[in-house]
Structure formats: structure tokens, C-alpha cells
Motif scaffolding. Sequence first.
Motif, PDB file in Angstrom:
ATOM      1  N   MET A   1       0.842  -1.177   0.000  1.00 35.12           N
ATOM      2  CA  MET A   1       0.000   0.000   0.000  1.00 35.12           C
ATOM      3  C   MET A   1       0.881   1.232   0.000  1.00 35.12           C
ATOM      4  O   MET A   1       1.879   1.304   0.697  1.00 35.12           O
ATOM      5  N   GLY A   2       0.491   2.212  -0.805  1.00 33.41           N
ATOM      6  CA  GLY A   2       1.269   3.444  -0.915  1.00 33.41           C
ATOM      7  C   GLY A   2       1.124   4.338   0.297  1.00 33.41           C
ATOM      8  O   GLY A   2       0.186   4.208   1.081  1.00 33.41           O
ATOM      9  N   ARG A   3       2.044   5.247   0.443  1.00 30.29           N
ATOM     10  CA  ARG A   3       2.014   6.229   1.521  1.00 30.29           C
ATOM     11  C   ARG A   3       1.276   7.483   1.063  1.00 30.29           C
ATOM     12  O   ARG A   3       1.385   7.876  -0.093  1.00 30.29           O
ATOM     13  N   PRO A   4       0.548   8.134   1.960  1.00 29.06           N
ATOM     14  CA  PRO A   4      -0.093   9.404   1.616  1.00 29.06           C
ATOM     15  C   PRO A   4       0.955  10.452   1.245  1.00 29.06           C
ATOM     16  O   PRO A   4       2.078  10.421   1.744  1.00 29.06           O
ATOM     17  N   ILE A   5       0.572  11.374   0.367  1.00 29.36           N
ATOM     18  CA  ILE A   5       1.497  12.430  -0.042  1.00 29.36           C
ATOM     19  C   ILE A   5       1.066  13.761   0.571  1.00 29.36           C
ATOM     20  O   ILE A   5      -0.116  13.984   0.853  1.00 29.36           O
TER      21      ILE A   5
END
Length: 156
Positions: A1-5
Motif C-alpha cells: 500500500m502506498g504512503r499518503p502524499i
Amino acid sequence: MGRPIDARGWIFEVRDEVATTETWLRIGNLNSWSRNESESEESADTTTFDSVGYYEQDIMQRGATIEVEGLYSQVTTGTPDTGQAYIDNEWAFRLGADSRGRVRWRHITQKVWILWDATVTPGEQSGGHNDKTSWGAKFTRCGKPGTAPVTGGTTT
């Protein structure tokens, strides 16, 4: 899962349509932005007796807007932010077919610009006794969006 930007990592630029070569002007001193991908959307009701009481529709028109807000910017020499100045003094006064311009944006982590043909509506400027002067603009997309790679050796 990607990290928030981070929201502060977005870059917004307008194309200077007066310049003789392709010139993009960064809009500086922003402190908030919002994109609405359903602005000006239109649909056609396709519900029939065969829908058995359930609503149906087709999207007939897609629209979108981006609003940017920040602080009215002048550098110490008294020269305004180039992006803000272009919007306020050049683009905002265009009418008819001339009212369209170009805006692009991306996050600093991305290697592709999102490009829009758009119109611009200047935002309100205001301030109080102990405030800095506010500044803003609203871009309304005209037509289908495009993309372009980030060039120039840097991504920020």
C-alpha cells in the motif's frame, strides 16, 4: 500500500500565452487547493420501465475545476509573483475564445504534468487588521485533459 502524499507538494503553473517561446509560470505562495472532477457534469436519465424501479443514467458531459488559494505575493523588490500577476493582469481580462489558456499541475514526486485548456476566474482578495492579503483563482477545464513529461533535469 502506498504512503499518503503531502498536500503542500503540489505545483501549479500557467502558460504565458503572450511569450514568444513556451513559458510556464509557477503560481507561488499557495496554501490550499481543491480539485472537483464532477463540476459541470451533466447526465441523461435513461430510466425506463425495464429498469424495474431502479434509476439509470448516462454521463453526457464531464467537467472539472481546480481552485487555488494563498497569499497575495510581492517579493522584496515590489515585483509580484509571476504566476499570480499573469492571472490577475493578463488572463483575467480575456473574453470569448481568447479567455482560454493553459494550466498544468503535478506533485513533486510525479514525473508527468496534467495539462488542461481552461478558463480562469480570479478569486477574492481580502484581509483584516492583522492578516496578510489573500489571493486565489479558479480554473475550469475546457475539453479533455492531457499529460506531458517533466523535462529540464529536475522534478521539483
